[in-house]
Design a protein around this motif. Sequence first.
Motif, PDB file in Angstrom:
ATOM      1  N   LEU A 194       0.827  -1.206   0.000  1.00  0.00           N
ATOM      2  CA  LEU A 194       0.000   0.000   0.000  1.00  0.00           C
ATOM      3  C   LEU A 194       0.862   1.258   0.000  1.00  0.00           C
ATOM      4  O   LEU A 194       0.651   2.181  -0.809  1.00  0.00           O
ATOM      5  N   LYS A 195       1.848   1.312   0.893  1.00  0.00           N
ATOM      6  CA  LYS A 195       2.706   2.500   0.992  1.00  0.00           C
ATOM      7  C   LYS A 195       3.575   2.686  -0.248  1.00  0.00           C
ATOM      8  O   LYS A 195       3.871   3.821  -0.642  1.00  0.00           O
ATOM      9  N   MET A 196       3.989   1.584  -0.862  1.00  0.00           N
ATOM     10  CA  MET A 196       4.841   1.665  -2.051  1.00  0.00           C
ATOM     11  C   MET A 196       4.022   1.853  -3.329  1.00  0.00           C
ATOM     12  O   MET A 196       4.581   2.055  -4.398  1.00  0.00           O
ATOM     13  N   GLU A 197       2.695   1.742  -3.194  1.00  0.00           N
ATOM     14  CA  GLU A 197       1.796   1.908  -4.337  1.00  0.00           C
ATOM     15  C   GLU A 197       2.146   0.911  -5.451  1.00  0.00           C
ATOM     16  O   GLU A 197       2.171   1.238  -6.639  1.00  0.00           O
ATOM     17  N   ALA A 198       2.421  -0.311  -5.035  1.00  0.00           N
ATOM     18  CA  ALA A 198       2.785  -1.380  -5.971  1.00  0.00           C
ATOM     19  C   ALA A 198       1.610  -2.328  -6.162  1.00  0.00           C
ATOM     20  O   ALA A 198       0.952  -2.719  -5.191  1.00  0.00           O
ATOM     21  N   GLY A 199       1.355  -2.707  -7.408  1.00  0.00           N
ATOM     22  CA  GLY A 199       0.247  -3.597  -7.692  1.00  0.00           C
ATOM     23  C   GLY A 199       0.604  -5.059  -7.665  1.00  0.00           C
ATOM     24  O   GLY A 199      -0.279  -5.923  -7.640  1.00  0.00           O
ATOM     25  N   SER A 200       1.907  -5.364  -7.665  1.00  0.00           N
ATOM     26  CA  SER A 200       2.358  -6.756  -7.657  1.00  0.00           C
ATOM     27  C   SER A 200       3.771  -6.808  -7.095  1.00  0.00           C
ATOM     28  O   SER A 200       4.461  -5.785  -6.992  1.00  0.00           O
ATOM     29  N   LEU A 201       4.210  -8.026  -6.755  1.00  0.00           N
ATOM     30  CA  LEU A 201       5.573  -8.183  -6.252  1.00  0.00           C
ATOM     31  C   LEU A 201       6.598  -7.831  -7.326  1.00  0.00           C
ATOM     32  O   LEU A 201       7.654  -7.273  -7.028  1.00  0.00           O
ATOM     33  N   ALA A 202       6.285  -8.177  -8.565  1.00  0.00           N
ATOM     34  CA  ALA A 202       7.198  -7.854  -9.662  1.00  0.00           C
ATOM     35  C   ALA A 202       7.366  -6.340  -9.795  1.00  0.00           C
ATOM     36  O   ALA A 202       8.482  -5.834  -9.980  1.00  0.00           O
ATOM     37  N   GLU A 203       6.254  -5.616  -9.681  1.00  0.00           N
ATOM     38  CA  GLU A 203       6.309  -4.156  -9.770  1.00  0.00           C
ATOM     39  C   GLU A 203       7.097  -3.580  -8.598  1.00  0.00           C
ATOM     40  O   GLU A 203       7.897  -2.645  -8.762  1.00  0.00           O
ATOM     41  N   LEU A 204       6.890  -4.154  -7.419  1.00  0.00           N
ATOM     42  CA  LEU A 204       7.610  -3.703  -6.233  1.00  0.00           C
ATOM     43  C   LEU A 204       9.114  -3.898  -6.404  1.00  0.00           C
ATOM     44  O   LEU A 204       9.904  -2.992  -6.119  1.00  0.00           O
ATOM     45  N   ALA A 205       9.513  -5.067  -6.869  1.00  0.00           N
ATOM     46  CA  ALA A 205      10.936  -5.366  -7.046  1.00  0.00           C
ATOM     47  C   ALA A 205      11.566  -4.448  -8.091  1.00  0.00           C
ATOM     48  O   ALA A 205      12.678  -3.935  -7.897  1.00  0.00           O
ATOM     49  N   THR A 206      10.861  -4.224  -9.190  1.00  0.00           N
ATOM     50  CA  THR A 206      11.370  -3.348 -10.251  1.00  0.00           C
ATOM     51  C   THR A 206      11.518  -1.925  -9.743  1.00  0.00           C
ATOM     52  O   THR A 206      12.512  -1.242 -10.005  1.00  0.00           O
TER      53      THR A 206
END
Length: 213
Positions: A194-206
């Motif tokens: 939520l805080k990172m505004e990431a929709g998936s783990l792949a998006e978070l890692a990138t």
Amino acid sequence: MSSVTLPAEANAPLILIVDDDEAMRSSMAFLFASIGLAAQTYADAASFLAALPPPEQLRPGALVLDVRMPGMSGLELQRLLAERHFPLPILIVTGHGDVPMAVQALKAGAYDFIEKPFKEQYLLDMVGAAIRLSQEALARQSRQRSVSERLARLGRREREVLDGILAGKLNKVIAYELELSVKTVEAYRASIMLKMEAGSLAELATMVAKAQD
């Protein structure tokens, strides 16, 4: 400092010119104005540095820089800007150039080395290419700042859980290593997304990888 003012959006390209020759500064500024590009001019490195905004306020563009100037030379200014990670391409324009000087400037990261007198169209072409490059660089820096700000919102435990996630560890492994329950890790994981505004783990890692480039 002087400038050629044109109606433009806040993020419209801006060409920065540092040259101790007033006639040359004015000539280049009006050349850029002829194709719709605004320019700001400076007579020396000191006045340029005094007016230089922080990186997040820089507009796309290029720095057109003379070599021989009173006080700090153009090559010295180029080295200083490199240390500060100045994101705009630098075009060295000089009437006193030679091969060793050109090699030195290009090795230090200059986008191009142009000898006076120059063909106006060549300078315009190089500035156009530099603007496109600067737009990419500034967009990349903006993304990195945004991700860094989001990372700063994470608490200590969230950062530890994030490290585990990025290492590809399962929730139960992260829970065991941090002496937490699996449900607590799952809660931290949801908060991180939520805080990172990431929709998936792949998006978070990138996202995190690009912020660390």
